[in-house]
Design a protein around this motif. Sequence first.
Motif, PDB file in Angstrom:
ATOM      1  N   UNK A   1       7.486   5.990 -15.090  1.00 26.54           N
ATOM      2  CA  UNK A   1       7.621   6.221 -13.646  1.00 26.54           C
ATOM      3  C   UNK A   1       6.294   6.636 -13.024  1.00 26.54           C
ATOM      4  N   UNK A   2       5.556   7.495 -13.710  1.00 24.65           N
ATOM      5  CA  UNK A   2       4.243   7.927 -13.212  1.00 24.65           C
ATOM      6  C   UNK A   2       3.292   6.734 -13.148  1.00 24.65           C
ATOM      7  N   UNK A   3       3.278   5.941 -14.189  1.00 22.12           N
ATOM      8  CA  UNK A   3       2.406   4.766 -14.239  1.00 22.12           C
ATOM      9  C   UNK A   3       2.719   3.806 -13.093  1.00 22.12           C
ATOM     10  N   UNK A   4       3.998   3.548 -12.856  1.00 21.72           N
ATOM     11  CA  UNK A   4       4.384   2.640 -11.778  1.00 21.72           C
ATOM     12  C   UNK A   4       3.974   3.202 -10.413  1.00 21.72           C
ATOM     13  N   UNK A   5       4.136   4.490 -10.221  1.00 22.38           N
ATOM     14  CA  UNK A   5       3.736   5.112  -8.955  1.00 22.38           C
ATOM     15  C   UNK A   5       2.228   4.996  -8.757  1.00 22.38           C
ATOM     16  N   UNK A   6       1.468   5.203  -9.814  1.00 23.96           N
ATOM     17  CA  UNK A   6       0.011   5.084  -9.724  1.00 23.96           C
ATOM     18  C   UNK A   6      -0.396   3.646  -9.413  1.00 23.96           C
ATOM     19  N   UNK A   7       0.275   2.683 -10.005  1.00 25.20           N
ATOM     20  CA  UNK A   7      -0.036   1.280  -9.733  1.00 25.20           C
ATOM     21  C   UNK A   7       0.255   0.934  -8.280  1.00 25.20           C
ATOM     22  N   UNK A   8       1.377   1.424  -7.753  1.00 23.22           N
ATOM     23  CA  UNK A   8       1.702   1.159  -6.338  1.00 23.22           C
ATOM     24  C   UNK A   8       0.647   1.776  -5.431  1.00 23.22           C
ATOM     25  N   UNK A   9       0.216   2.992  -5.747  1.00 26.29           N
ATOM     26  CA  UNK A   9      -0.815   3.652  -4.949  1.00 26.29           C
ATOM     27  C   UNK A   9      -2.110   2.865  -5.003  1.00 26.29           C
ATOM     28  N   UNK A  10      -2.470   2.379  -6.182  1.00 30.00           N
ATOM     29  CA  UNK A  10      -3.696   1.600  -6.339  1.00 30.00           C
ATOM     30  C   UNK A  10      -3.620   0.310  -5.525  1.00 30.00           C
ATOM     31  N   UNK A  11      -2.465  -0.352  -5.508  1.00 31.97           N
ATOM     32  CA  UNK A  11      -2.308  -1.592  -4.756  1.00 31.97           C
ATOM     33  C   UNK A  11      -2.457  -1.345  -3.258  1.00 31.97           C
ATOM     34  N   UNK A  12      -1.957  -0.227  -2.768  1.00 33.03           N
ATOM     35  CA  UNK A  12      -2.047   0.097  -1.348  1.00 33.03           C
ATOM     36  C   UNK A  12      -3.496   0.381  -0.973  1.00 33.03           C
ATOM     37  N   UNK A  13      -4.246   1.020  -1.849  1.00 28.79           N
ATOM     38  CA  UNK A  13      -5.619   1.398  -1.563  1.00 28.79           C
ATOM     39  C   UNK A  13      -6.613   0.262  -1.773  1.00 28.79           C
ATOM     40  N   UNK A  14      -6.209  -0.802  -2.461  1.00 29.34           N
ATOM     41  CA  UNK A  14      -7.131  -1.900  -2.766  1.00 29.34           C
ATOM     42  C   UNK A  14      -7.499  -2.647  -1.492  1.00 29.34           C
ATOM     43  N   UNK A  15      -8.705  -3.197  -1.446  1.00 26.30           N
ATOM     44  CA  UNK A  15      -9.101  -4.019  -0.298  1.00 26.30           C
ATOM     45  C   UNK A  15      -8.162  -5.224  -0.170  1.00 26.30           C
ATOM     46  N   UNK A  16      -7.996  -5.778   1.037  1.00 23.09           N
ATOM     47  CA  UNK A  16      -7.035  -6.878   1.239  1.00 23.09           C
ATOM     48  C   UNK A  16      -7.244  -8.065   0.288  1.00 23.09           C
ATOM     49  N   UNK A  17      -8.479  -8.466   0.028  1.00 23.30           N
ATOM     50  CA  UNK A  17      -8.715  -9.610  -0.864  1.00 23.30           C
ATOM     51  C   UNK A  17      -8.219  -9.317  -2.272  1.00 23.30           C
ATOM     52  N   UNK A  18      -8.447  -8.123  -2.730  1.00 23.77           N
ATOM     53  CA  UNK A  18      -8.020  -7.745  -4.083  1.00 23.77           C
ATOM     54  C   UNK A  18      -6.487  -7.684  -4.144  1.00 23.77           C
ATOM     55  N   UNK A  19      -5.836  -7.225  -3.069  1.00 31.49           N
ATOM     56  CA  UNK A  19      -4.381  -7.176  -3.043  1.00 31.49           C
ATOM     57  C   UNK A  19      -3.803  -8.589  -3.152  1.00 31.49           C
ATOM     58  N   UNK A  20      -4.425  -9.551  -2.456  1.00 28.22           N
ATOM     59  CA  UNK A  20      -3.945 -10.938  -2.539  1.00 28.22           C
ATOM     60  C   UNK A  20      -4.066 -11.466  -3.964  1.00 28.22           C
ATOM     61  N   UNK A  21      -5.150 -11.111  -4.636  1.00 30.31           N
ATOM     62  CA  UNK A  21      -5.327 -11.554  -6.019  1.00 30.31           C
ATOM     63  C   UNK A  21      -4.243 -10.997  -6.916  1.00 30.31           C
TER      64      UNK A  21
END
Length: 53
Positions: free
Chosen positions: A29-49
């Motif tokens: 659960x912690x890992x998944x929450x961290x991944x979601x946070x990382x995806x939100x903080x990533x630049x738009x191009x990186x999120x699309x990738x």
Amino acid sequence: MAFVVDMTEQKRAEESREEHLWFLECMDRINRAMQRTHEVEAPPAKRRQSLSR
């Protein structure tokens, strides 16, 4: 008497397994929450990738 000892050891082993499973589920659960946070903080191009994978 041997039966009682065997059941006690089996119960301890089951409790240990359940505690370990609980720990792993919490870590997941912690890992998944961290991944979601990382995806939100990533630049738009990186999120699309990451979404196209």
